[in-house]
Design a protein around this motif. Sequence first.
Motif, PDB file in Angstrom:
ATOM      1  N   ARG A 229      -3.155  10.673 -14.142  1.00 56.72           N
ATOM      2  CA  ARG A 229      -1.988   9.818 -14.269  1.00 56.72           C
ATOM      3  C   ARG A 229      -1.635   9.305 -12.876  1.00 56.72           C
ATOM      4  NH1 ARG A 229       2.415  13.135 -17.684  1.00 56.72           N
ATOM      5  NH2 ARG A 229       3.379  11.079 -17.775  1.00 56.72           N
ATOM      6  N   GLY A 230      -0.594   8.503 -12.797  1.00 51.73           N
ATOM      7  CA  GLY A 230      -0.181   8.079 -11.475  1.00 51.73           C
ATOM      8  C   GLY A 230       0.483   6.721 -11.482  1.00 51.73           C
ATOM      9  N   THR A 231       1.041   6.381 -10.332  1.00 54.79           N
ATOM     10  CA  THR A 231       1.714   5.104 -10.126  1.00 54.79           C
ATOM     11  C   THR A 231       1.233   4.503  -8.812  1.00 54.79           C
ATOM     12  OG1 THR A 231       3.672   5.920 -11.289  1.00 54.79           O
ATOM     13  CG2 THR A 231       3.959   3.981  -9.895  1.00 54.79           C
ATOM     14  N   MET A 232       0.969   3.201  -8.830  1.00 58.75           N
ATOM     15  CA  MET A 232       0.510   2.509  -7.633  1.00 58.75           C
ATOM     16  C   MET A 232       1.373   1.277  -7.408  1.00 58.75           C
ATOM     17  SD  MET A 232      -3.655   2.725  -7.912  1.00 58.75           S
ATOM     18  CE  MET A 232      -3.705   1.691  -9.370  1.00 58.75           C
ATOM     19  N   GLU A 233       1.764   1.053  -6.169  1.00 55.19           N
ATOM     20  CA  GLU A 233       2.524  -0.131  -5.801  1.00 55.19           C
ATOM     21  C   GLU A 233       1.893  -0.768  -4.562  1.00 55.19           C
ATOM     22  OE1 GLU A 233       6.555   0.999  -5.124  1.00 55.19           O
ATOM     23  OE2 GLU A 233       6.919   1.614  -7.198  1.00 55.19           O
ATOM     24  N   ASN A 234       1.701  -2.095  -4.636  1.00 57.64           N
ATOM     25  CA  ASN A 234       1.172  -2.852  -3.498  1.00 57.64           C
ATOM     26  C   ASN A 234      -0.145  -2.250  -2.984  1.00 57.64           C
ATOM     27  OD1 ASN A 234       3.485  -4.506  -3.590  1.00 57.64           O
ATOM     28  ND2 ASN A 234       4.605  -3.083  -2.289  1.00 57.64           N
ATOM     29  N   VAL A 235      -1.132  -2.286  -3.865  1.00 61.70           N
ATOM     30  CA  VAL A 235      -2.454  -1.731  -3.567  1.00 61.70           C
ATOM     31  C   VAL A 235      -3.450  -2.862  -3.369  1.00 61.70           C
ATOM     32  CG1 VAL A 235      -4.350  -0.352  -4.497  1.00 61.70           C
ATOM     33  CG2 VAL A 235      -1.993   0.412  -4.808  1.00 61.70           C
ATOM     34  N   GLU A 236      -4.277  -2.750  -2.346  1.00 60.01           N
ATOM     35  CA  GLU A 236      -5.266  -3.774  -2.014  1.00 60.01           C
ATOM     36  C   GLU A 236      -6.658  -3.158  -2.068  1.00 60.01           C
ATOM     37  OE1 GLU A 236      -6.210  -6.903   1.668  1.00 60.01           O
ATOM     38  OE2 GLU A 236      -4.495  -5.523   1.751  1.00 60.01           O
ATOM     39  N   ILE A 237      -7.544  -3.774  -2.859  1.00 64.06           N
ATOM     40  CA  ILE A 237      -8.919  -3.282  -3.000  1.00 64.06           C
ATOM     41  C   ILE A 237      -9.867  -4.436  -2.734  1.00 64.06           C
ATOM     42  CG2 ILE A 237     -10.610  -2.236  -4.554  1.00 64.06           C
ATOM     43  CD1 ILE A 237      -8.244  -1.158  -6.198  1.00 64.06           C
ATOM     44  N   GLU A 238     -10.866  -4.206  -1.898  1.00 67.43           N
ATOM     45  CA  GLU A 238     -11.871  -5.234  -1.634  1.00 67.43           C
ATOM     46  C   GLU A 238     -13.260  -4.610  -1.671  1.00 67.43           C
ATOM     47  OE1 GLU A 238     -12.974  -8.920   1.365  1.00 67.43           O
ATOM     48  OE2 GLU A 238     -11.117  -7.800   1.623  1.00 67.43           O
ATOM     49  N   GLY A 239     -14.178  -5.269  -2.404  1.00 65.31           N
ATOM     50  CA  GLY A 239     -15.542  -4.762  -2.511  1.00 65.31           C
ATOM     51  C   GLY A 239     -15.624  -3.590  -3.474  1.00 65.31           C
ATOM     52  N   GLY A 240     -16.787  -2.961  -3.491  1.00 66.09           N
ATOM     53  CA  GLY A 240     -17.008  -1.840  -4.398  1.00 66.09           C
ATOM     54  C   GLY A 240     -17.578  -2.302  -5.725  1.00 66.09           C
ATOM     55  N   GLU A 241     -17.960  -1.345  -6.553  1.00 64.08           N
ATOM     56  CA  GLU A 241     -18.525  -1.659  -7.867  1.00 64.08           C
ATOM     57  C   GLU A 241     -17.440  -2.233  -8.778  1.00 64.08           C
ATOM     58  OE1 GLU A 241     -20.599   0.625 -11.663  1.00 64.08           O
ATOM     59  OE2 GLU A 241     -19.674   1.753 -10.043  1.00 64.08           O
ATOM     60  N   VAL A 242     -16.370  -1.488  -8.983  1.00 63.72           N
ATOM     61  CA  VAL A 242     -15.214  -1.901  -9.779  1.00 63.72           C
ATOM     62  C   VAL A 242     -13.976  -1.671  -8.918  1.00 63.72           C
ATOM     63  CG1 VAL A 242     -13.830  -1.396 -11.838  1.00 63.72           C
ATOM     64  CG2 VAL A 242     -16.320  -1.356 -11.975  1.00 63.72           C
TER      65      VAL A 242
ATOM     66  N   MET B 203      -2.157   5.092 -16.258  1.00 63.62           N
ATOM     67  CA  MET B 203      -1.866   4.627 -14.914  1.00 63.62           C
ATOM     68  C   MET B 203      -0.948   3.421 -14.973  1.00 63.62           C
ATOM     69  SD  MET B 203      -2.247   4.857 -11.617  1.00 63.62           S
ATOM     70  CE  MET B 203      -3.496   6.141 -11.515  1.00 63.62           C
ATOM     71  N   THR B 204      -0.042   3.336 -14.026  1.00 59.95           N
ATOM     72  CA  THR B 204       0.830   2.184 -13.867  1.00 59.95           C
ATOM     73  C   THR B 204       0.567   1.575 -12.494  1.00 59.95           C
ATOM     74  OG1 THR B 204       2.543   3.159 -15.263  1.00 59.95           O
ATOM     75  CG2 THR B 204       3.213   1.390 -13.791  1.00 59.95           C
ATOM     76  N   ALA B 205       0.302   0.271 -12.450  1.00 64.93           N
ATOM     77  CA  ALA B 205      -0.018  -0.391 -11.186  1.00 64.93           C
ATOM     78  C   ALA B 205       0.747  -1.701 -11.097  1.00 64.93           C
ATOM     79  CB  ALA B 205      -1.523  -0.646 -11.070  1.00 64.93           C
ATOM     80  N   SER B 206       1.410  -1.919  -9.984  1.00 69.27           N
ATOM     81  CA  SER B 206       2.079  -3.197  -9.729  1.00 69.27           C
ATOM     82  C   SER B 206       1.730  -3.654  -8.324  1.00 69.27           C
ATOM     83  CB  SER B 206       3.592  -3.050  -9.881  1.00 69.27           C
ATOM     84  OG  SER B 206       4.119  -2.140  -8.940  1.00 69.27           O
ATOM     85  N   GLY B 207       1.616  -4.967  -8.174  1.00 70.59           N
ATOM     86  CA  GLY B 207       1.239  -5.492  -6.872  1.00 70.59           C
ATOM     87  C   GLY B 207      -0.177  -5.162  -6.479  1.00 70.59           C
TER      88      GLY B 207
END
Length: 820
Positions: free
Chosen positions: A373-386, A396-400
């Motif tokens: 479980r978890g919460t993410m705010e203002n997360v930036e991902i670049e590259g990788g498989e997925v 999971m809850t993700a915003s930004g």
Amino acid sequence: MLKSRTWVPGRVMDEKGSRNVGQNVIMVTQTPGHGYRRIGDAVAGAPEGALIVVAPGRYSENLVLSRPVTITAEDGIGTVTVLTGSGVAVSVATSSAALSGISVVSTDKDNPAVFVAQGQLSLTECSLEGTGWSSVFASGDGKVLMRDCEVRNGVGAGVVVTATDGGVLESCRFTDLGTSAVVVADEGALMMRSCTVDKAAGNGICLNGRGALTVEDTTITGTGKPAVAVEQQAAMKARRLSVSAGDGIGFYLASTGNVVLDDCSVERVGAEGIFVGEGCKPELRGCRVRATGFRGVHFAARSGGKFTNCEVAEVDGIGVHVTERSTPEFEQLSVAGSKRSGVRVSEAADPFFRRLRVFGSDGAGIEVDEGGRGTMENVEIEGGEVGLRVLGGSRMTASGLSVRNTRAAGVEVVDAALALADSAITGSGGDGIHAGAGANLSVARSRVHSSGGMGCEFAEGASGSVSDSEFSGGRADGIRLETREAVRVSSCTVRDNHGSGVRQTRPGTSIEVIDLITSGNLRPDAFGTSASAGAASPAPAAAAPARPAAAKDPLVELQALVGLDGVKREVTSLINLNKMAKRRQDAGLSAPPMARHLVFAGAPGTGKTTVARLYGQVLAQLGVLREGHLVEVARADLVAQIIGGTAIKTTEAFTTALGGVLFIDEAYTLSSGSGGNGPDFGREAIDTLVKLMEDHRDDVVVIAAGYSNEMAKFLESNPGMESRFSRTIEFANYTADELVTIVRTQCAKHDYRLDEKAADDLLDYFEAIPKDGTFGNGRTARRVFERMTDRQASRLAETQEVTAADLTLLTADDLEIGVR
């Protein structure tokens, strides 16, 4: 080696250059007639505050500092050695004393070289070497003040402190230690500044008990075990503590005490950079982990804490792994260049991420699995498989969220729930957002651009909603709906895609598309009752995302079961052993010994019958069993009410299971009955089973199931029984998260979906429900689902207008009063 210097401490000259030995200056020399011959004799005869100047040489004695004196080497560092082969070389029996430039060497394997149990001992520019369990030991009311000292011990530790005010180590060097360099234990306390540790077979720093250490500007290299280990109730405050080139973990934090790391670093260690476990809740600020041989940071065993402005880079495994119900908080974390996933959340962990940056992972940027479980705010991902992958009953809850340039999907959800809001996904190699079988996906106020596959795809078995979002410039459809589950698309814009704006592949009313803005797409839209599966297909350039394997193979079906991680590992191990045995037999080799017959121990409703059925099917596929079918029996199927009838009934039941699996439910009742068909008849069934299992040991698998304690007594009821059931697999109660997942699975199976408020209420209910003998685990979850459908039917029967979406949605109103 200690460095020499031009200034010689202890040399006392008059203005003509001759020795001037005053009242408080005492000489010790091995030259006859020029002073004391032994340092101990000089101490015994010295007044308080005297300076004892020692001429070069090796002094074999057990030096007891019984008076407050200062002892210094006349010709400087390394010229005077106090040596002992038995007992303690230097001990303190006064309020304070000091050594300067003295080498202390002990070859006694049972005692430290320096022992301070009372008073204060100052050691300046000394070399301390022991061959016992410690070179320096401060205990009781003792205190050591060490500056510019060098400590060695090829057998044991460098400095061990259990004293409540153990003192200070400053600018000291520890090298070639047989165990740990610095140990603070019991109620000990120590300050450590500007020290170096090199080549310790144990820890660089080891804290346990209620030990407390403050350490600054210190480096640790070349340790065989965790460079820093903080356990039990110990406490540590560390600033600019650097760890590198060790074989084990960098920081092992498993204490309930206060642990704070400021501006610390780990680099080039063989295992995990930082491990946090046993409920530890450290605070880390500005810390760095780089080039570890395994995970960069690992949280386990309900740990937590706060990470602020930290970095993890170039690790060989997962960058940050949060497991086992851990709940850490991360603020401004950077993870780069992980060989596997950048961040992984699993085993019901529930972390919080704010301003997380993940770059260049070989696996997924962020992966949530196994009920994470978890919460993410203002997360930036670049590259990788997925970019973000959510699997295995996770939520999971993700915003930004910002995802750029992934090789496959930007976001992938399979058999899990994700609420995604205010996010942007650009340049994904596959679908921008992919919802696979069993997914419940909510997307709001998000933008997907230039995806290599669909902008957003709901595959067969997925459900959810998409609102106020834009899908543009993709290589296939903007939104593709292949599911029969309920999906609501509202107030979305789809434009300039190479396929349709929105395409529903199966006509039906479970899909709602309202307030759609569509323009510039190369193919027409198709949704609602006019949808056509064959009217349009993705452009040739689109890369089809990988689909989850269909659960037709029993091994795949086993792995797809909710929870049961330990059971899956045990059964998979057995399957692998059977595989190797079959290969060895095919190669003309003898088969290894195997535990063919099993005990499944645990509470009802934990999947024992299901696992037994799948295990039999797998063994049939391997050719270990002829058919692999399951025959389930209980006491009544084996025990007769007349003398001699039990053996007949047991044999008949056993014969039907030949070539497959005989599953004996509540097997312990065979040894705990009473009355006319009581223990004697039950034991007759046991005796018959033991003989049949031996006669047909290669043609059947017998699995005895029941409560753990009762099954242990059952095995003791017959000597032959325990030897034949040589492996017991424990089935633990399902967690609350897993029970909610079972309800979700029932919903998906029967064309329902569960809203999040109902899921949260269910989670609270399952956490609070007593896990006593009446608790049914999976059966309880299925009963809750059935009652929800009953209450939904009653609720909707009173409603005038009912949509297809209403028919599939289970809400908190459908829960019984005691559950809400």
